[in-house]
Design an enzyme around this catalytic site. Structure first.
Site, PDB file in Angstrom:
ATOM      1  CG  ASP A 242     -60.186   8.754 -38.838  1.00  0.00           C
ATOM      2  OD1 ASP A 242     -59.393   8.789 -37.880  1.00  0.00           O
ATOM      3  OD2 ASP A 242     -60.070   9.491 -39.830  1.00  0.00           O
TER       4      ASP A 242
ATOM      5  CG  HIS B 154     -53.763  12.391 -42.941  1.00  0.00           C
ATOM      6  ND1 HIS B 154     -53.677  12.066 -41.612  1.00  0.00           N
ATOM      7  CD2 HIS B 154     -52.493  12.384 -43.414  1.00  0.00           C
ATOM      8  CE1 HIS B 154     -52.416  11.878 -41.294  1.00  0.00           C
ATOM      9  NE2 HIS B 154     -51.689  12.068 -42.363  1.00  0.00           N
TER      10      HIS B 154
END
Length: 180
Positions: A13, A156
């Site tokens: 990610d 996030h």
């Protein structure tokens, strides 16, 4: 058969300065390589983007300019990441976004592009678990009761999203193996 025997997989990610792989930069890269024996190797680094992080983006991932001021540039981190991922299938949730940033950053720094296999956990979970109200990682986290495996895990942030995607991958592949 265990789900990880289908691998190896490298779940990754990125957090960025914005939405455009061409105009924006990576500020964090995280990955977890799952080998076919189930062993997991983790990698995480903040990255100095060479530009300011817009305030509105800082509000999403909570990565500030002060946090990346002494961080390595992407080129210094890329070799370790590519070495970790070598010979595996790259996996990301909404892989188009993460892979576009990875490829653009590799190209920008003169490094070879990723030419290995890739997989999108978003597409997989949509196929295996049809009809869910939302396939965002945060909704799937609630739906499947994905665990916080690290202290202060925050949505996030790259490693938190990687850890939840690893758990999601286990759920997806275990369900597929159960069905076969």
């Amino acid at each position: 058969m265990q789900w990880y025997e289908l691998g190896p997989f490298t779940v990754f990610d990125v957090e960025t300065t914005g939405m455009s792989p061409v105009n924006c930069r990576i500020v964090e890269l995280a990955a977890a390589r799952i080998d076919t024996d189930g062993h997991i190797t983790r990698f995480q680094s903040l990255i100095h983007p060479g530009c300011k992080i817009p305030v509105e983006v800082q509000l999403i991932h909570h990565i500030t300019d002060a946090m990346v001021i002494n961080a390595p540039k992407f080129s210094a981190v890329a070799y370790d990441f590519l070495d970790l991922a070598k010979g595996s299938t790259l996996v990301a949730h909404n892989a188009r976004f993460d892979l576009a940033f990875l490829q653009e950053s590799l190209a920008r720094t003169g490094l070879p592009l990723w030419k290995g296999k890739t997989m999108d956990s978003l597409k997989l979970v949509r196929q295996v678990f049809k009809g869910l109200p939302s396939y965002s990682l945060q909704n799937l986290r609630r739906t499947f009761q994905l665990k916080d495996t690290m202290d202060n895990q925050q949505a996030h942030r790259a490693m938190a999203d990687v850890e939840w995607t690893v758990q999601l991958l286990e759920i997806i592949f275990s369900e597929l193996l159960r069905r076969s």
